[in-house]
Design an enzyme around this catalytic site. Structure first.
Site, PDB file in Angstrom:
ATOM      1  N   GLY A  52       2.286   2.678  10.993  1.00 49.04           N
ATOM      2  CA  GLY A  52       3.268   3.763  10.863  1.00 49.04           C
ATOM      3  C   GLY A  52       3.953   4.143  12.166  1.00 49.04           C
ATOM      4  CD  GLU A  65      -3.087   5.659   6.616  1.00 49.81           C
ATOM      5  OE1 GLU A  65      -3.135   5.617   5.374  1.00 49.81           O
ATOM      6  OE2 GLU A  65      -2.129   5.173   7.269  1.00 49.81           O
ATOM      7  CG  ASN A 125      -1.815   1.207   1.290  1.00 51.03           C
ATOM      8  OD1 ASN A 125      -1.857   1.993   0.341  1.00 51.03           O
ATOM      9  ND2 ASN A 125      -2.530   1.367   2.385  1.00 51.03           N
ATOM     10  CD1 TRP A 126       3.831   1.075  -2.736  1.00 49.82           C
ATOM     11  CD2 TRP A 126       3.615   2.007  -4.761  1.00 49.82           C
ATOM     12  NE1 TRP A 126       4.571   0.327  -3.624  1.00 49.82           N
ATOM     13  CE2 TRP A 126       4.464   0.879  -4.876  1.00 49.82           C
ATOM     14  CE3 TRP A 126       3.339   2.748  -5.915  1.00 49.82           C
ATOM     15  CZ2 TRP A 126       5.025   0.478  -6.090  1.00 49.82           C
ATOM     16  CZ3 TRP A 126       3.897   2.356  -7.123  1.00 49.82           C
ATOM     17  CH2 TRP A 126       4.734   1.226  -7.203  1.00 49.82           C
ATOM     18  CD  GLU A 144      -3.647  -2.037   7.516  1.00 49.30           C
ATOM     19  OE1 GLU A 144      -2.561  -2.273   7.011  1.00 49.30           O
ATOM     20  OE2 GLU A 144      -4.275  -0.976   7.323  1.00 49.30           O
ATOM     21  N   GLY A 174       2.713  -0.884   4.513  1.00 47.48           N
ATOM     22  CA  GLY A 174       2.726   0.530   4.145  1.00 47.48           C
ATOM     23  C   GLY A 174       4.143   1.004   3.895  1.00 47.48           C
ATOM     24  N   GLY A 175       4.747   1.642   4.894  1.00 40.97           N
ATOM     25  CA  GLY A 175       6.051   2.293   4.759  1.00 40.97           C
ATOM     26  C   GLY A 175       7.112   1.446   4.066  1.00 40.97           C
TER      27      GLY A 175
HETATM   28  P1  13P Z   1       2.793   0.686   7.866  1.00 41.40           P
HETATM   29  O1  13P Z   1       3.320  -0.612   7.301  1.00 41.40           O
HETATM   30  O2  13P Z   1       3.528   1.896   7.395  1.00 41.40           O
HETATM   31  O3  13P Z   1       2.656   0.614   9.358  1.00 41.40           O
HETATM   32  O4  13P Z   1       1.312   0.868   7.285  1.00 41.40           O
HETATM   33  C1  13P Z   1       0.423  -0.187   7.377  1.00 41.40           C
HETATM   34  C2  13P Z   1      -0.748   0.152   6.576  1.00 41.40           C
HETATM   35  O5  13P Z   1      -1.487   1.052   6.896  1.00 41.40           O
HETATM   36  C3  13P Z   1      -0.951  -0.607   5.335  1.00 41.40           C
HETATM   37  O6  13P Z   1      -2.205  -0.371   4.805  1.00 41.40           O
END
Ligand code: 13P
Length: 255
Positions: free
Chosen positions: A176, A100, A9-10, A170, A237-238
């Protein structure tokens, strides 16, 4: 056997050049792996979906997701993108209910239910995100919050559509933050999700749905998280913005 899936997930990152560079690097590293049962899903910004589809064409292990879609089919909704449009350019999955969007766009379970219905009726597959906040976990409400998220957005679906879903747990406090859910917390919640689906539908549906973990997933913690019985992959994510580290997460599935 459940499908193993790792999603990149960019979010709102990358210029077009960066997106092309990143996906090209991911493809070349993935091509060196022998991936039998792992599907790698790239979720770029809407703007680069066509680029990513073009570049990954013919690669059986890599598919493409949108990070969102409208709750409307078409019409006067300036700035929105519909599931019918996404399907027309070759998208396979849509991420729905990311925390988010729940937080910043005020998306609630009832709106997400509308999106899920349109996604499925337009031949796309939802990756439905659920998960509790830190406050909810600390007050021991995490199970009821997640159950409610499943119940209100998904449990109107008939069995044959429910089967098509991918679910991503999640926990909001892990996204994050660098704080990952422990192996015990992860397995416990994934098993809970499967039990809730089993009670509402049946155990064979519950056993067939891939349930992914997301939240500070990285190349160090992925293998122990993915080794949990009820964890079928990750929503990353990151770390998905760095080809090397992301592909190391994918490699966690390879013995
Ligand atoms: P991170 O891997 O940056 O914690 O983000 C997770 C996320 O929200 C993937 O959708």
């Amino acid at each position: 056997m459940r499908k193993k899936i790792v999603v990149a997930n960019w979010k709102m990152n990358n210029t077009q050049d960066e997106a092309i560079h990143l996906v090209t690097a991911i493809i070349s590293k993935i091509n060196n792996l022998t991936l039998k049962e792992v599907e790698v899903v790239i979720a770029p910004s809407y703007l680069y979906i066509k680029d990513v589809i073009e570049l990954t064409k013919g690669n059986l292990n890599i598919t493409v997701a949108a990070q969102n879609c409208s709750e409307h089919l078409k019409g006067a909704y300036t700035g929105e993108v519909s599931s019918i449009m996404l399907h027309s350019i070759g998208v396979k999955y849509v991420i729905v209910g990311h925390s988010e969007r729940r937080a910043y766009q005020n998306e609630n379970n009832l709106l997400l239910k509308q999106k899920i219905d349109l996604i499925l009726s337009n031949h796309l597959l939802p990756i439905y995100c659920c998960g509790e906040s830190l406050e909810e976990r600390n007050s021991d409400e995490h199970f009821s919050v997640v159950e409610n998220q499943l119940n209100e957005a998904l449990f109107h679906l008939p069995m044959e559509l429910m089967k098509k879903l991918v679910i991503a747990y999640e926990p909001v406090w892990a996204i994050g933050t660098g704080v990952t859910a422990t192996v015990n917390q992860t397995q416990e919640m994934h098993q809970f999700i499967r039990n809730v689906i089993s009670k509402k539908y049946n155990s064979s549906i519950a056993d067939s749905i891939s349930v992914l973990y997301g939240g500070s997933c990285n190349s160090t913690n992925a293998s122990e998280l993915f080794a949990c019985e009820d964890v079928d992959g990750g929503l990353v994510g990151g770390v998905s913005l760095a080809a090397n580290d992301f592909v190391k997460i994918v490699e966690s599935f390879i013995d």
